[in-house]
Design an enzyme around this catalytic site. Structure first.
Site, mmCIF file in Angstrom:
data_model
loop_
_atom_site.group_PDB
_atom_site.id
_atom_site.type_symbol
_atom_site.label_atom_id
_atom_site.label_comp_id
_atom_site.label_asym_id
_atom_site.label_seq_id
_atom_site.Cartn_x
_atom_site.Cartn_y
_atom_site.Cartn_z
ATOM 1 N N LYS A 30 0.830 -1.206 0.000
ATOM 2 C CA LYS A 30 0.000 0.000 0.000
ATOM 3 C C LYS A 30 0.867 1.260 0.000
ATOM 4 O O LYS A 30 0.666 2.176 -0.806
ATOM 5 C CB LYS A 30 -0.906 -0.010 1.226
ATOM 6 N N ASN A 31 1.837 1.313 0.913
ATOM 7 C CA ASN A 31 2.613 2.540 1.087
ATOM 8 C C ASN A 31 3.590 2.799 -0.046
ATOM 9 O O ASN A 31 4.089 3.923 -0.187
ATOM 10 C CB ASN A 31 3.352 2.503 2.431
ATOM 11 N N CYS A 124 -6.372 7.866 8.587
ATOM 12 C CA CYS A 124 -6.650 7.413 9.947
ATOM 13 C C CYS A 124 -6.325 8.506 10.959
ATOM 14 O O CYS A 124 -5.401 9.298 10.770
ATOM 15 C CB CYS A 124 -5.812 6.176 10.267
ATOM 16 N N ARG A 129 -0.082 14.754 12.688
ATOM 17 C CA ARG A 129 0.516 14.561 11.366
ATOM 18 C C ARG A 129 0.526 15.860 10.562
ATOM 19 O O ARG A 129 -0.059 15.957 9.489
ATOM 20 C CB ARG A 129 -0.234 13.463 10.598
ATOM 21 N N ASP A 314 3.592 1.232 12.211
ATOM 22 C CA ASP A 314 2.440 0.521 11.661
ATOM 23 C C ASP A 314 2.314 -0.902 12.201
ATOM 24 O O ASP A 314 1.268 -1.536 12.033
ATOM 25 C CB ASP A 314 2.522 0.465 10.136
ATOM 26 N N ARG A 407 -8.568 -0.421 3.886
ATOM 27 C CA ARG A 407 -7.657 0.583 3.342
ATOM 28 C C ARG A 407 -6.267 0.007 3.063
ATOM 29 O O ARG A 407 -5.529 0.546 2.231
ATOM 30 C CB ARG A 407 -7.535 1.771 4.299
#
Length: 426
Positions: A30-31, A124, A129, A314, A407
């Site tokens: 994903k990242n 999220c 952030r 994570d 997600r």
């Protein structure tokens, strides 16, 4: 063909107590996929991305590219993207506010179009952030930013120019935005204190495959010499180290024995080392990562998250779930995000003994037997942790809020069923 919408899962039901056994292929990252998809904006011609994960965040990014004039089609195990007619017209607000990675479009669109208007990105709720590092870095390259209501507006009236940028913190997102802005900027850009995460390395390798000139890939100092144009390229998205880590810890917590096919073991040293301290036996093979849980499941004592190559933030929630049943006391210190412990309360509902002594640290006394409960995911990695807790618990666990899990996990229920878990979604 339009990007295929993903069907939302309402609930995941798990009957625990089964040792995971067998093998499962680890999905694409994903990242890594999201910034690479944003980077296709800069390429003339078509890019075909193999092993692109079919997750809701990817679908949101593809919707954004289509809204800007791009063309998308799924082909076999990947997706092909062409962005020859990109414009800066309105993007779907739910796609922007629904994921943090939409911020990657900032650098890409400024490089392609010279201006941008977009809503603040979402994702999220795991801390503040802030995006100050992104904006300050791009300002050094010639961008002027201002705010109109809840939107970020930016313009580079004279185009983007290379600059020396020293990041006070190795932010992954800021590093990626600078890279995207710099590859076609005038002159040279030097990023000092760049993030070294594997996903940044993957973005660099994709951009270089498209004709960019990036040196120092994988290091904390990156040199980018701007080029006039990029072309499309074929590229394979690397396997997802967080998904692999999730299944590794699920095998550890259920006292299982699994093979994680194509696991990116080189990127998982901290995660593998921590699992071995807790009782896992791990072997790197040509096929991937072989994991066996042997002997007593014990606490590692201390888990402290950090930037790569440290223990990834994570993975912290999943590790907490497993530590809750491991013998001994574990302290977890979160050094990346200040609101990463939202999973603590639902784990307590399931019987975990967790005491939080600050916003960034907590203790868990392990050796507890978790019990099945109805619990709600509040964010992506916490949701995965609740699934892992359900696998270890006695009785049936129901996890709601599964839109968060979707997600980042292509099909967590199918993957775990392949390993013998009694799990299904409705």
């Amino acid at each position: 063909m339009s990007a295929i919408p993903q069907k939302a899962t309402g609930e995941i039901h798990i009957r625990g107590g089964v040792r995971l056994q067998g093998k499962v292929k680890v999905q694409g990252s994903k990242n890594a996929a999201l910034p690479i998809l944003a980077a296709t904006i800069l390429a003339e011609g078509e890019s075909c991305l193999k092993d692109c994960p079919k997750i809701s965040d990817v679908y949101r990014m593809l919707r954004l590219l289509q809204s800007l004039g791009g063309h998308v089609r799924w082909e076999g195990e990947g997706v092909c993207v062409s962005t020859g007619s990109i414009t800066t017209r309105d993007m779907p607000s739910d796609a922007i506010t629904g994921m943090r990675s939409s911020l990657c479009l900032l650098g890409a669109l400024l490089a392609r179009c010279g201006s941008i208007v977009m809503e603040y990105p979402g994702g999220c709720v795991i801390g503040k952030r802030p995006i100050d590092l992104h904006l300050q870095a791009l300002e050094r390259m010639g961008v002027r930013f201002w705010q109109e209501g809840d939107k970020i507006c930016g313009q580079a009236p004279e185009g983007l120019s290379g600059a020396v940028i020293s990041l006070p913190f190795p932010s992954v997102g800021a590093t990626e935005n600078i890279l995207l802005a710099a590859v076609t900027a005038r002159g040279c850009t030097r990023i000092e204190g760049a993030a070294r995460e594997p996903e940044v390395e993957a973005l660099c390798r994709y951009l270089n495959a498209c004709g960019a000139r990036i040196e120092g890939v994988g290091a904390s100092c990156l040199e980018i010499r701007g080029v006039r144009r990029l072309h499309g390229a074929a590229y394979r998205i690397p396997a997802d180290r967080i998904v692999a880590g999730t299944y590794l810890y699920a095998a550890l917590g259920t006292r299982g024995c699994v093979l994680l096919e194509q696991a990116p073991c080189r990127q998982m040293h901290a995660v593998i080392h921590m699992a071995e301290r807790m009782g896992a036996v791990c072997h790197v093979t040509e096929e991937g990562l072989y994991v066996q849980s042997v002997g007593e499941l014990v606490s590692p004592g201390l888990i402290r998250t950090g930037v790569y190559p440290g223990f990834p933030t994570d993975m912290q929630s999943v590790a907490l779930a497993v530590c809750a049943v491991a013998a001994g006391e574990t302290r977890i210190e979160e050094r990346i995000f200040e609101n990463r412990f939202r999973v603590a309360e639902p784990l307590r509902q399931m019987g975990a003994d967790i005491r939080q002594d600050s916003p960034c640290s907590l203790w868990t006394q392990g050796g507890r037997c978790l019990r099945g409960e109805r619990v709600k995911a509040a964010e992506l990695r916490g949701g995965a942790a609740l699934v892992v807790a359900g696998l270890m618990a006695e009785g049936e666990t129901t996890v709601t809020g599964c839109e968060y899990i979707e997600r980042g996990y292509e099909n967590i229920c199918k993957d775990l069923r392949e390993l013998g878990a009694r799990i299904y979604s409705v």
